[in-house]
Design a protein around this motif. Structure first.
Motif, PDB file in Angstrom:
ATOM      1  N   GLN A   1       0.863  -1.177   0.000  1.00 61.30           N
ATOM      2  CA  GLN A   1       0.000   0.000   0.000  1.00 61.30           C
ATOM      3  C   GLN A   1       0.898   1.225   0.000  1.00 61.30           C
ATOM      4  OE1 GLN A   1      -3.618   0.436   2.574  1.00 61.30           O
ATOM      5  NE2 GLN A   1      -2.440   2.127   3.462  1.00 61.30           N
ATOM      6  N   VAL A   2       0.717   2.075  -1.009  1.00 61.64           N
ATOM      7  CA  VAL A   2       1.548   3.262  -1.168  1.00 61.64           C
ATOM      8  C   VAL A   2       0.669   4.495  -1.020  1.00 61.64           C
ATOM      9  CG1 VAL A   2       3.168   4.484  -2.664  1.00 61.64           C
ATOM     10  CG2 VAL A   2       3.040   1.976  -2.740  1.00 61.64           C
ATOM     11  N   THR A   3       1.078   5.395  -0.133  1.00 62.65           N
ATOM     12  CA  THR A   3       0.326   6.617   0.120  1.00 62.65           C
ATOM     13  C   THR A   3       1.162   7.822  -0.264  1.00 62.65           C
ATOM     14  OG1 THR A   3      -0.785   5.569   2.002  1.00 62.65           O
ATOM     15  CG2 THR A   3      -0.908   7.967   1.850  1.00 62.65           C
ATOM     16  N   ALA A   4       0.600   8.686  -1.105  1.00 63.61           N
ATOM     17  CA  ALA A   4       1.247   9.960  -1.433  1.00 63.61           C
ATOM     18  C   ALA A   4       0.942  10.926  -0.292  1.00 63.61           C
ATOM     19  CB  ALA A   4       0.718  10.499  -2.754  1.00 63.61           C
ATOM     20  N   LEU A   5       1.959  11.340   0.428  1.00 61.81           N
ATOM     21  CA  LEU A   5       1.725  12.119   1.639  1.00 61.81           C
ATOM     22  C   LEU A   5       1.320  13.555   1.359  1.00 61.81           C
ATOM     23  CD1 LEU A   5       4.577  10.749   3.932  1.00 61.81           C
ATOM     24  CD2 LEU A   5       2.180  10.068   3.809  1.00 61.81           C
ATOM     25  N   ASP A   6       1.518  14.044   0.139  1.00 60.48           N
ATOM     26  CA  ASP A   6       1.085  15.410  -0.167  1.00 60.48           C
ATOM     27  C   ASP A   6      -0.402  15.478  -0.495  1.00 60.48           C
ATOM     28  OD1 ASP A   6       1.446  13.999  -2.503  1.00 60.48           O
ATOM     29  OD2 ASP A   6       2.304  15.675  -3.631  1.00 60.48           O
ATOM     30  N   THR A   7      -0.951  14.392  -1.054  1.00 60.23           N
ATOM     31  CA  THR A   7      -2.367  14.404  -1.447  1.00 60.23           C
ATOM     32  C   THR A   7      -3.224  13.428  -0.648  1.00 60.23           C
ATOM     33  OG1 THR A   7      -2.047  12.707  -3.141  1.00 60.23           O
ATOM     34  CG2 THR A   7      -1.689  15.003  -3.803  1.00 60.23           C
ATOM     35  N   GLY A   8      -2.592  12.460   0.005  1.00 56.96           N
ATOM     36  CA  GLY A   8      -3.341  11.431   0.714  1.00 56.96           C
ATOM     37  C   GLY A   8      -3.839  10.317  -0.186  1.00 56.96           C
ATOM     38  N   GLU A   9      -3.511  10.372  -1.476  1.00 57.34           N
ATOM     39  CA  GLU A   9      -3.953   9.325  -2.411  1.00 57.34           C
ATOM     40  C   GLU A   9      -3.283   7.999  -2.066  1.00 57.34           C
ATOM     41  OE1 GLU A   9      -4.182   8.540  -7.248  1.00 57.34           O
ATOM     42  OE2 GLU A   9      -3.067  10.249  -6.444  1.00 57.34           O
ATOM     43  N   VAL A  10      -4.079   6.932  -2.063  1.00 58.50           N
ATOM     44  CA  VAL A  10      -3.594   5.601  -1.697  1.00 58.50           C
ATOM     45  C   VAL A  10      -3.804   4.653  -2.872  1.00 58.50           C
ATOM     46  CG1 VAL A  10      -3.836   3.665  -0.096  1.00 58.50           C
ATOM     47  CG2 VAL A  10      -4.154   6.002   0.727  1.00 58.50           C
ATOM     48  N   HIS A  11      -2.797   3.837  -3.166  1.00 56.35           N
ATOM     49  CA  HIS A  11      -2.969   2.839  -4.209  1.00 56.35           C
ATOM     50  C   HIS A  11      -2.188   1.584  -3.857  1.00 56.35           C
ATOM     51  CE1 HIS A  11       0.617   5.195  -5.608  1.00 56.35           C
ATOM     52  NE2 HIS A  11       1.084   3.978  -5.871  1.00 56.35           N
TER      53      HIS A  11
ATOM     54  N   GLY B   1       8.962 -10.847  -6.734  1.00 55.60           N
ATOM     55  CA  GLY B   1      10.400 -10.757  -6.944  1.00 55.60           C
ATOM     56  C   GLY B   1      10.791  -9.402  -7.488  1.00 55.60           C
ATOM     57  N   ASP B   2      11.315  -9.360  -8.717  1.00 57.76           N
ATOM     58  CA  ASP B   2      11.690  -8.086  -9.322  1.00 57.76           C
ATOM     59  C   ASP B   2      10.806  -7.728 -10.512  1.00 57.76           C
ATOM     60  OD1 ASP B   2      12.637 -10.062 -10.978  1.00 57.76           O
ATOM     61  OD2 ASP B   2      14.741  -9.476 -10.862  1.00 57.76           O
ATOM     62  N   VAL B   3       9.573  -8.224 -10.494  1.00 53.72           N
ATOM     63  CA  VAL B   3       8.618  -7.941 -11.560  1.00 53.72           C
ATOM     64  C   VAL B   3       7.338  -7.359 -10.957  1.00 53.72           C
ATOM     65  CG1 VAL B   3       7.188  -8.940 -13.387  1.00 53.72           C
ATOM     66  CG2 VAL B   3       9.530  -9.737 -13.074  1.00 53.72           C
ATOM     67  N   VAL B   4       6.887  -6.233 -11.501  1.00 58.69           N
ATOM     68  CA  VAL B   4       5.631  -5.621 -11.079  1.00 58.69           C
ATOM     69  C   VAL B   4       4.488  -6.310 -11.823  1.00 58.69           C
ATOM     70  CG1 VAL B   4       4.282  -3.494 -11.006  1.00 58.69           C
ATOM     71  CG2 VAL B   4       6.752  -3.416 -10.610  1.00 58.69           C
ATOM     72  N   LEU B   5       3.583  -6.912 -11.085  1.00 65.05           N
ATOM     73  CA  LEU B   5       2.442  -7.582 -11.712  1.00 65.05           C
ATOM     74  C   LEU B   5       1.342  -6.589 -12.055  1.00 65.05           C
ATOM     75  CD1 LEU B   5       2.195 -10.812  -9.536  1.00 65.05           C
ATOM     76  CD2 LEU B   5       3.508 -10.422 -11.635  1.00 65.05           C
ATOM     77  N   ALA B   6       1.124  -5.613 -11.168  1.00 67.04           N
ATOM     78  CA  ALA B   6       0.106  -4.591 -11.411  1.00 67.04           C
ATOM     79  C   ALA B   6       0.348  -3.417 -10.483  1.00 67.04           C
ATOM     80  CB  ALA B   6      -1.296  -5.153 -11.190  1.00 67.04           C
ATOM     81  N   ALA B   7       0.108  -2.222 -11.007  1.00 64.60           N
ATOM     82  CA  ALA B   7       0.224  -0.981 -10.251  1.00 64.60           C
ATOM     83  C   ALA B   7      -0.533   0.076 -11.045  1.00 64.60           C
ATOM     84  CB  ALA B   7       1.688  -0.586 -10.064  1.00 64.60           C
ATOM     85  N   PRO B   8      -0.854   1.217 -10.441  1.00 69.90           N
ATOM     86  CA  PRO B   8      -1.553   2.255 -11.211  1.00 69.90           C
ATOM     87  C   PRO B   8      -0.789   2.646 -12.474  1.00 69.90           C
ATOM     88  CG  PRO B   8      -1.602   2.775  -8.876  1.00 69.90           C
ATOM     89  CD  PRO B   8      -0.683   1.599  -9.027  1.00 69.90           C
ATOM     90  N   GLY B   9      -1.444   2.502 -13.607  1.00 70.49           N
ATOM     91  CA  GLY B   9      -0.832   2.846 -14.880  1.00 70.49           C
ATOM     92  C   GLY B   9       0.069   1.781 -15.463  1.00 70.49           C
ATOM     93  N   ILE B  10       0.175   0.615 -14.808  1.00 68.57           N
ATOM     94  CA  ILE B  10       1.101  -0.433 -15.239  1.00 68.57           C
ATOM     95  C   ILE B  10       0.401  -1.785 -15.249  1.00 68.57           C
ATOM     96  CG2 ILE B  10       3.232  -1.667 -14.696  1.00 68.57           C
ATOM     97  CD1 ILE B  10       4.110   0.878 -13.173  1.00 68.57           C
TER      98      ILE B  10
END
Length: 208
Positions: free
Chosen positions: A166-176, A182-191
């Protein structure tokens, strides 16, 4: 050596932005990721070459987009040089940050290697330099990362461990949410991971 292809899109309206063709691998000093980016029309639009040490610190970054180039590394925080398309001017920057971030999945993996989070632990705050599209403009951002869960999935090549952050942008409060194996992103915003030729590598692979 995992290699494959990500599709990139606007995380808000899902407009296609193109694809990122990548390969990455652990090495004696840490981990390296190299990619080429194409636009929706298939034309080349940039590249990323990121190497981190065993602690997750960026020891070398070279990013290119719209003929702009950024070279950076972890020196007194993070230091970088950004060059204009004509190659006539270069601007140097330095801030007390832990690493870089941006639209490439490489930066998400690098941040997890840097933070080394454990499931259920409180969120960890981190300051990063974001290289924003379309011209790699640097901007300092503060985020909070937490490892919310870890699940094991059976595959033909053995168990696949998937971490949910869970990643939170501390300037806006947006959470995603960000899902990484391992070293592969399976899913993320925009990816979205569209194709993977070999199983992901892990730090355990490197240290074995």
């Amino acid at each position: 050596m995992p290699r494959g292809r990500y599709s990139l899109h606007d995380p808000h309206d899902h407009t296609p932005l193109g694809e990122e063709h990548f390969h990455c691998a652990p090495g004696p000093s840490g981990w390296r990721y190299v990619s080429q980016l194409t636009g929706p029309d298939g034309d080349h639009r940039g590249s990323v070459d990121l190497a981190i040490d065993e602690l997750g610190r960026p020891i070398r970054l070279e990013a290119n987009a719209s003929s702009w180039q950024v070279r950076g590394a972890a020196i007194d925080g993070v230091t970088w040089v950004r060059s204009d398309p004509a190659g006539t001017e270069a601007t140097e920057g330095n801030v007390p940050a832990a690493g870089f971030t941006g639209t490439s999945p490489a930066f998400l993996v690098a941040t997890t290697r840097l933070l080394r989070l454990t499931p259920g632990a409180p969120a960890t705050r981190v300051r990063l330099v974001a290289l924003t599209d379309p011209v790699l403009a640097p901007r300092t951002v503060d985020q909070a990362w937490a490892l919310r869960g870890r699940a094991e999935h059976a595959t033909d090549s053995g168990p696949l461990v998937v971490d949910e952050y869970q990643v939170t942008a501390l300037d806006t409060g947006e959470v995603h949410a960000v899902h990484i194996a391992g070293d592969v992103v399976l899913a993320a915003p925009g990816i979205e991971l569209e194709h993977l030729e070999t199983p992901p590598s892990t730090f355990e692979d490197q240290q074995a």
